[in-house]
Motif scaffolding. Structure first.
Motif, short mmCIF file in Angstrom:
data_model
loop_
_atom_site.label_atom_id
_atom_site.label_comp_id
_atom_site.label_asym_id
_atom_site.label_seq_id
_atom_site.Cartn_x
_atom_site.Cartn_y
_atom_site.Cartn_z
N LEU A 10 0.92 -1.19 0.03
CA LEU A 10 0.17 -0.08 0.00
C LEU A 10 0.87 1.20 -0.01
O LEU A 10 0.77 2.15 -0.76
CB LEU A 10 -0.74 0.15 1.26
N GLN A 11 1.95 1.17 0.58
CA GLN A 11 2.85 2.36 0.71
C GLN A 11 3.43 2.58 -0.72
O GLN A 11 3.33 3.86 -1.31
CB GLN A 11 3.99 2.31 1.76
N GLU A 12 3.70 1.58 -1.38
CA GLU A 12 4.52 1.66 -2.81
C GLU A 12 3.14 2.21 -3.85
O GLU A 12 3.38 3.19 -4.61
CB GLU A 12 4.74 0.23 -3.22
N LEU A 13 1.76 1.89 -3.44
CA LEU A 13 0.76 2.34 -4.43
C LEU A 13 0.45 3.78 -4.04
O LEU A 13 0.38 4.56 -5.08
CB LEU A 13 -0.61 1.52 -4.21
N GLY A 210 -9.06 1.38 5.58
CA GLY A 210 -9.44 0.40 4.34
C GLY A 210 -10.90 0.45 4.23
O GLY A 210 -11.61 0.05 3.28
N HIS A 211 -11.72 0.97 5.38
CA HIS A 211 -13.18 0.83 5.36
C HIS A 211 -13.50 1.79 6.36
O HIS A 211 -14.05 1.60 7.42
CB HIS A 211 -13.72 -0.36 5.34
N ILE A 212 -13.54 2.92 5.97
CA ILE A 212 -14.11 4.18 7.00
C ILE A 212 -15.46 4.18 6.92
O ILE A 212 -16.05 4.35 5.69
CB ILE A 212 -13.31 5.66 6.38
N PRO A 213 -16.03 4.34 8.03
CA PRO A 213 -17.47 4.62 8.21
C PRO A 213 -17.80 5.62 7.07
O PRO A 213 -17.45 6.69 7.12
CB PRO A 213 -18.04 4.87 9.51
N GLY A 214 -18.84 5.34 6.23
CA GLY A 214 -19.39 6.61 5.27
C GLY A 214 -18.77 6.44 3.88
O GLY A 214 -19.16 7.15 3.18
N PHE A 215 -17.66 5.68 3.88
CA PHE A 215 -16.77 5.72 2.59
C PHE A 215 -16.75 4.26 2.09
O PHE A 215 -17.00 3.48 2.65
CB PHE A 215 -15.69 6.00 2.92
N GLU A 216 -16.51 4.31 0.74
CA GLU A 216 -16.42 2.73 0.35
C GLU A 216 -15.02 1.85 0.77
O GLU A 216 -14.24 2.58 1.10
CB GLU A 216 -16.54 2.54 -1.19
N ARG A 217 -15.40 0.62 0.50
CA ARG A 217 -14.27 -0.22 0.88
C ARG A 217 -13.16 -0.15 -0.15
O ARG A 217 -13.67 -0.32 -1.23
CB ARG A 217 -14.93 -1.62 1.13
N LEU A 218 -11.98 0.15 0.37
CA LEU A 218 -10.81 0.24 -0.60
C LEU A 218 -10.29 -1.12 -1.07
O LEU A 218 -9.16 -1.48 -0.57
CB LEU A 218 -9.66 1.22 0.06
N ASP A 219 -10.90 -1.94 -1.81
CA ASP A 219 -10.60 -3.00 -2.32
C ASP A 219 -9.91 -3.27 -3.71
O ASP A 219 -9.82 -4.39 -4.35
CB ASP A 219 -11.67 -4.18 -2.02
N SER A 220 -9.56 -2.26 -4.29
CA SER A 220 -9.15 -2.15 -5.57
C SER A 220 -7.97 -0.80 -5.76
O SER A 220 -7.88 0.01 -4.85
CB SER A 220 -9.86 -2.14 -6.59
N GLU A 221 -7.22 -0.93 -6.71
CA GLU A 221 -6.25 0.31 -6.65
C GLU A 221 -6.83 1.53 -7.11
O GLU A 221 -6.64 2.61 -6.77
CB GLU A 221 -5.04 0.00 -7.43
N GLU A 222 -7.90 1.40 -7.71
CA GLU A 222 -8.55 2.29 -8.55
C GLU A 222 -9.26 3.15 -7.34
O GLU A 222 -9.41 4.30 -7.29
CB GLU A 222 -9.68 2.01 -9.46
N LYS A 223 -10.17 2.26 -6.33
CA LYS A 223 -10.72 2.86 -5.31
C LYS A 223 -9.77 3.49 -4.26
O LYS A 223 -10.00 4.65 -4.00
CB LYS A 223 -11.56 1.74 -4.76
N LEU A 224 -8.43 3.13 -4.42
CA LEU A 224 -7.54 3.77 -3.21
C LEU A 224 -7.21 5.20 -3.98
O LEU A 224 -6.95 6.28 -3.17
CB LEU A 224 -6.34 2.88 -3.02
#
Length: 552
Positions: A10-13, A210-224
């Motif tokens: 994740l640090q790399e991304l 990775g999953h803050i309340p009120g935000f989408e789950r960050l389960d792809s690089e695009e979402k990140l």
């Protein structure tokens, strides 16, 4: 899943997406995301050169076992802490947070229990480390960070900067796994420190952004990437020490949102004026604190210094109680609409509930996350909102594997109930009439007085709203009539006199049932707390026994 959920990956991304953005600012030191990544990789390569990394994969281990080499970090907040933290993960080793307040016996215990094979430490701690080193045969590698203490390198130690300079800042080629471990040692406030074993995937989705309340789950690089581009990371002043989870998690969350971690000039103690000077100079828009132990010095300094607070838009508090009276006083000096975000959690449960309370509310109430429930007292059923029954806060879903080297405590804390694995850390709560959570406190800190249970944090919030009281802890002391009586240990505001029991009881009466109101009160020069603001109840109980106090 398109993203391998590993904290080094994740640090790399993130750095690939925003390489030139400021990642860390401390005094006159600025590191971009690319620079922090490069130095973290150097740490990782240096650890690999020492032969440290992952020795046994997760599938071959019990939940309380670690297959990684452990690298202790024994340092004040600074760039080196974050570089060592990420660098250890790049090497597929696991870092161990060490409390820099520990005396020799406590330091020896944590380093032995964690089976640390290397330690990265500030030179200021060299004498204490030298005192225990011969008792730690596994501790083979010492890396010393220069500071202004003047202490020379310990025999066999290497200088941190020279150690890094010998390595390239290139990516490491390691078989990273979401099962790799993040190890978080508890502060020892409820017993001896324990190493909590989190998988990277679980800790990321539970509490590291990775999953803050009120935000989408960050389960792809695009979402990140989309999450980073929202700009919610901001310029975040972190006051809690990285040696505790509150500081680490604030840093991870800020960096996973593309924000800038800002540290106050003084990192060895909390300096309220220094914190505000940093806020003004760096245009800080968010800051993290640990309850009243941080908020009170900040409030005093703000009143004295009249600093420009116009950049502030949010204050987050965790790990300790933020009293409504203190929050209201602070809110009155901050820009209108400043958001106060309070969170409930634990090292072994992660983030359980959050509050966005208005500063005017008299008692905090929290919104449970989807991963948490209130179980009945007998732990057989989930309590529905509106019942008012006191139960246990229980968390499910992304949880730690267990406690390092402690199968019994692992089974006790992570029971399976009706086919669901929970974390039961010992915190008590009930549902408010509006469905939110009223946090009562740790069961082990509960006072049994005349057959009634009193949760000390509920009482402390009210006691601390008395105009003469600066800080307070509540403990149970022996009583021939009640078995235990509720006793308040308080420190006073400048020039204030110790309130009598009658005065304090009158102040508390509108807010607490009679059996919860202190029957004894005594003063102390200051309330003893850990660097992260957590209360030292053992000290308070001993102080109460030694000094007595006025009684009802």
């Amino acid at each position: 899943m398109n993203v391998l959920v590993h904290l080094a990956v994740l640090q790399e991304l993130v750095a690939r997406h925003i390489p030139e953005r400021q990642a860390l600012v401390w005094r006159d030191q600025i590191l971009t995301y690319a620079e922090l990544l490069g130095r973290s990789r150097r740490v990782g390569r240096a650890l690999c050169r020492l032969g440290l990394g992952c020795r046994v994969e997760r599938a071959a281990l019990q939940p309380w076992e670690s297959g990684h080499d452990h690298v202790a970090i024994y340092a004040y907040n600074g760039a080196e802490w974050l570089e060592a933290m990420f660098g250890t993960l790049h090497a597929r080793a696991a870092f161990v947070n060490v409390n820099y307040r520990y005396v020799a016996d406590e330091l020896r215990f944590v380093l032995a229990t964690s089976r640390a094979r290397a330690i990265i430490y500030h030179a200021a701690f060299a004498p204490r480390l030298a005192a225990v080193r011969d008792d730690l045969p596994l501790l083979a590698h010492l890396i010393q960070v220069r500071d202004d203490s003047g202490h020379a390198l310990l025999p066999g130690a290497v200088d941190y900067e020279e150690w890094l300079a010998a390595e390239r800042p290139d990516p490491l080629d390691r078989p990273y796994s979401p099962d790799d471990l993040y190890v978080l040692f508890t502060g020892g406030t409820t017993g001896l420190p324990k190493g909590v074993l989190w998988r990277h995937e679980d800790v990321f989705f539970n509490g590291l952004g990775g999953h803050i309340p009120g935000f989408e789950r960050l389960d792809s690089e695009e979402k990140l990437r989309t999450h980073i581009e929202m700009g919610i990371g901001g310029r975040f002043l972190i006051l809690p020490p990285f040696m505790h989870g509150a500081g680490q998690w604030s840093a991870f969350n800020t960096l996973h949102r593309g924000g800038t971690v800002i540290l106050p000039d003084e990192v060895r103690r909390l300096d309220g004026h220094g914190a505000w000077r940093t806020i003004v100079r760096e245009r800080v828009d968010q800051l993290s604190i640990c309850g009243d132990a941080f908020a009170q010095p900040l409030l005093t300094a703000l009143r004295e210094g009249g600093y420009d607070t116009s950049s502030i838009r949010a204050i987050t508090s965790t790990a300790a109680v933020l009293s409504p009276s203190v929050k209201r006083a602070l809110a009155a000096l901050l820009p209108p609409g400043t958001l106060f975000i309070e969170s409930l959690g634990a090292s072994e449960a992660g983030l359980q509930a959050m509050s966005w309370n208005a500063a005017a509310e008299d008692a905090p109430a929290y919104q449970l996350r989807d991963n948490s429930v209130v179980l009945s007292a007998d732990r057989t059923r989930v309590l529905a909102p509106g019942t008012g029954e006191v139960g246990w806060i229980a968390t499910k879903g992304h949880l730690p594997l267990g406690y390092l080297g402690d199968p019994e405590r692992t089974r006790e804390t992570f029971p399976v109930i009706d086919g669901v694995r929970y974390c039961l850390g010992g915190d008590r709560a009930r549902h408010a009439d509006d469905g939110r959570l009223v946090f009562l406190g740790r069961e082990s800190m509960c006072i049994n007085t005349g057959g009634e249970k009193v949760y000390v944090e509920e009482v402390e919030r009210v006691v601390k709203s008395h105009p003469a009281v600066y800080d307070a802890l509540v403990v149970g002391t022996p009583s021939p009539r009640w078995g235990q009586q509720v006793t308040a240990v308080v420190s006073l505001r400048p020039g204030a006199e110790l309130p009598s029991v009658a005065e304090l009881r009158a102040h508390c009466a509108p807010h607490l049932a009679d059996f919860k109101i202190p029957r004894a009160v005594l003063g102390a020069p200051e309330i003893v707390r850990s660097p992260s603001g957590k209360p030292d109840y053992a000290w308070a109980a001993e102080h109460a026994r030694a000094h007595g106090g006025s009684h009802a």
